[in-house]
Design a protein around this motif. Structure first.
Motif, PDB file in Angstrom:
ATOM      1  N   UNK A  76       0.828  -1.203   0.000  1.00 45.58           N
ATOM      2  CA  UNK A  76       0.000   0.000   0.000  1.00 45.58           C
ATOM      3  C   UNK A  76       0.866   1.259   0.000  1.00 45.58           C
ATOM      4  N   UNK A  77       0.455   2.222  -0.778  1.00 42.31           N
ATOM      5  CA  UNK A  77       1.199   3.468  -0.915  1.00 42.31           C
ATOM      6  C   UNK A  77       0.243   4.609  -0.632  1.00 42.31           C
ATOM      7  N   UNK A  78       0.687   5.549   0.175  1.00 43.08           N
ATOM      8  CA  UNK A  78      -0.166   6.682   0.537  1.00 43.08           C
ATOM      9  C   UNK A  78       0.344   7.960  -0.120  1.00 43.08           C
ATOM     10  N   UNK A  79      -0.601   8.770  -0.592  1.00 42.63           N
ATOM     11  CA  UNK A  79      -0.179  10.086  -1.095  1.00 42.63           C
ATOM     12  C   UNK A  79       0.163  10.993   0.085  1.00 42.63           C
ATOM     13  N   UNK A  80       0.959  12.000  -0.173  1.00 43.07           N
ATOM     14  CA  UNK A  80       1.276  12.983   0.862  1.00 43.07           C
ATOM     15  C   UNK A  80      -0.023  13.635   1.333  1.00 43.07           C
ATOM     16  N   UNK A  81      -0.097  13.925   2.603  1.00 40.65           N
ATOM     17  CA  UNK A  81      -1.322  14.463   3.219  1.00 40.65           C
ATOM     18  C   UNK A  81      -1.847  15.700   2.493  1.00 40.65           C
ATOM     19  N   UNK A  82      -0.938  16.574   2.048  1.00 41.49           N
ATOM     20  CA  UNK A  82      -1.377  17.830   1.431  1.00 41.49           C
ATOM     21  C   UNK A  82      -2.139  17.628   0.124  1.00 41.49           C
ATOM     22  N   UNK A  83      -1.981  16.454  -0.525  1.00 44.32           N
ATOM     23  CA  UNK A  83      -2.640  16.224  -1.807  1.00 44.32           C
ATOM     24  C   UNK A  83      -3.972  15.487  -1.665  1.00 44.32           C
ATOM     25  N   UNK A  84      -4.225  14.853  -0.533  1.00 48.81           N
ATOM     26  CA  UNK A  84      -5.428  14.026  -0.364  1.00 48.81           C
ATOM     27  C   UNK A  84      -6.694  14.857  -0.519  1.00 48.81           C
ATOM     28  N   UNK A 106      -6.338  11.816  -6.104  1.00 46.59           N
ATOM     29  CA  UNK A 106      -6.288  10.426  -5.650  1.00 46.59           C
ATOM     30  C   UNK A 106      -6.349   9.457  -6.833  1.00 46.59           C
ATOM     31  N   UNK A 107      -7.182   9.733  -7.828  1.00 44.22           N
ATOM     32  CA  UNK A 107      -7.278   8.874  -9.015  1.00 44.22           C
ATOM     33  C   UNK A 107      -5.981   8.922  -9.809  1.00 44.22           C
ATOM     34  N   UNK A 108      -5.446  10.113  -9.989  1.00 42.48           N
ATOM     35  CA  UNK A 108      -4.185  10.273 -10.705  1.00 42.48           C
ATOM     36  C   UNK A 108      -3.059   9.557  -9.964  1.00 42.48           C
ATOM     37  N   UNK A 109      -3.021   9.719  -8.648  1.00 48.81           N
ATOM     38  CA  UNK A 109      -1.999   9.077  -7.821  1.00 48.81           C
ATOM     39  C   UNK A 109      -2.066   7.558  -7.965  1.00 48.81           C
ATOM     40  N   UNK A 110      -3.287   6.997  -7.951  1.00 48.99           N
ATOM     41  CA  UNK A 110      -3.434   5.554  -8.111  1.00 48.99           C
ATOM     42  C   UNK A 110      -2.881   5.080  -9.451  1.00 48.99           C
ATOM     43  N   UNK A 111      -3.071   5.866 -10.497  1.00 43.47           N
ATOM     44  CA  UNK A 111      -2.535   5.505 -11.815  1.00 43.47           C
ATOM     45  C   UNK A 111      -1.005   5.545 -11.813  1.00 43.47           C
ATOM     46  N   UNK A 112      -0.429   6.526 -11.142  1.00 46.03           N
ATOM     47  CA  UNK A 112       1.028   6.620 -11.039  1.00 46.03           C
ATOM     48  C   UNK A 112       1.573   5.409 -10.272  1.00 46.03           C
ATOM     49  N   UNK A 113       0.889   5.021  -9.187  1.00 47.22           N
ATOM     50  CA  UNK A 113       1.322   3.866  -8.396  1.00 47.22           C
ATOM     51  C   UNK A 113       1.206   2.580  -9.217  1.00 47.22           C
ATOM     52  N   UNK A 114       0.115   2.436  -9.986  1.00 49.76           N
ATOM     53  CA  UNK A 114      -0.031   1.252 -10.836  1.00 49.76           C
ATOM     54  C   UNK A 114       1.090   1.185 -11.873  1.00 49.76           C
ATOM     55  N   UNK A 115       1.450   2.318 -12.439  1.00 48.60           N
ATOM     56  CA  UNK A 115       2.552   2.373 -13.401  1.00 48.60           C
ATOM     57  C   UNK A 115       3.856   1.951 -12.728  1.00 48.60           C
ATOM     58  N   UNK A 164       4.154  13.622  -4.958  1.00 45.20           N
ATOM     59  CA  UNK A 164       2.852  13.081  -4.544  1.00 45.20           C
ATOM     60  C   UNK A 164       2.958  12.072  -3.402  1.00 45.20           C
ATOM     61  N   UNK A 165       4.125  11.438  -3.224  1.00 42.90           N
ATOM     62  CA  UNK A 165       4.267  10.340  -2.274  1.00 42.90           C
ATOM     63  C   UNK A 165       4.526  10.833  -0.854  1.00 42.90           C
ATOM     64  N   UNK A 166       3.880  10.177   0.118  1.00 44.62           N
ATOM     65  CA  UNK A 166       4.075  10.518   1.523  1.00 44.62           C
ATOM     66  C   UNK A 166       5.402   9.959   2.039  1.00 44.62           C
ATOM     67  N   UNK A 167       5.761   8.749   1.614  1.00 44.49           N
ATOM     68  CA  UNK A 167       6.949   8.061   2.110  1.00 44.49           C
ATOM     69  C   UNK A 167       8.063   8.109   1.061  1.00 44.49           C
ATOM     70  N   UNK A 168       9.241   8.536   1.456  1.00 45.50           N
ATOM     71  CA  UNK A 168      10.382   8.627   0.537  1.00 45.50           C
ATOM     72  C   UNK A 168      10.727   7.281  -0.102  1.00 45.50           C
ATOM     73  N   UNK A 169      10.507   6.172   0.623  1.00 43.59           N
ATOM     74  CA  UNK A 169      10.841   4.849   0.095  1.00 43.59           C
ATOM     75  C   UNK A 169       9.942   4.436  -1.072  1.00 43.59           C
TER      76      UNK A 169
END
Length: 183
Positions: A90-98, A119-128, A169-174
């Motif tokens: 699971x990957x979370x977007x940074x709080x400021x973008x939610x 959130x939809x755009x972020x999910x597409x980036x994570x899927x990629x 967009x990512x909350x966690x640097x990893x």
């Protein structure tokens, strides 16, 4: 956390897509909607019958009575292992973008802008990102000659590098994209 894919003749969920891990599975419970009236009683105001699957035709997935019971702890453990081994954590977007909006505003006057939930755009980036990781694993496990593997790895690394613009967009640097280092 689930999107209903298949319902039975009464409108009850049978198969869902998990918004958490992006897998599909049979519906196992949770909050259920109020049952719809049987098809024979569900008339539209115009007097036409509502379009529903015929009770005589079987649903495309197993009905609740036909499902094989699965220990939820075992299933959850198996799903967690699969996610970890395939890199589908699971990957979370940074709080400021939610809850925000991504707006594409054309430079040409009179052309309509396009907006979509971040959130939809972020999910597409994570899927990629997940698909690139899977591709990388497949290349590494392939029987290609080493020079071909290196060439394909270079293309994959270049893709990661091109996508570093989305790291904001990512909350966690990893979880972020990493291209070729400057070492």
């Amino acid at each position: 956390m689930h999107t209903v894919i298949v319902v039975d003749g009464n409108g009850q969920p049978l198969r869902v897509a998990c918004d958490f891990c992006r897998s599909e599975h049979n519906y196992r419970g949770g909050a259920r909607s109020v049952p719809h009236a049987p098809p024979s009683q569900a008339n539209k105001p115009t007097g036409q019958q509502a379009t529903r699957p015929s009770p005589a035709s079987p649903p495309s997935v197993a009905s609740p009575a036909q499902r094989i019971p699965v220990d939820n702890d075992l299933e959850a453990t198996i799903r967690r292992i699969i996610r970890e081994e395939t890199g589908l954590t699971p990957v979370a977007p940074a709080e400021k973008w939610r809850g925000g909006q991504l707006v594409l505003r054309p430079g040409k006057p009179g052309v309509q802008e396009k907006a979509m939930p971040i959130d939809s755009f972020f999910n597409k980036v994570v899927m990629l990102r997940n698909r690139l990781r899977t591709l990388e694993q497949q290349v590494n496990a392939s029987e290609l000659p080493d020079d071909q593997k290196l060439k394909l790895q270079g293309y994959i690394t270049g893709c990661y590098g091109s996508l570093t613009s989305f790291n904001v967009l990512f909350a966690d640097d990893d979880d972020r994209f990493v291209g070729a280092s400057a070492d």
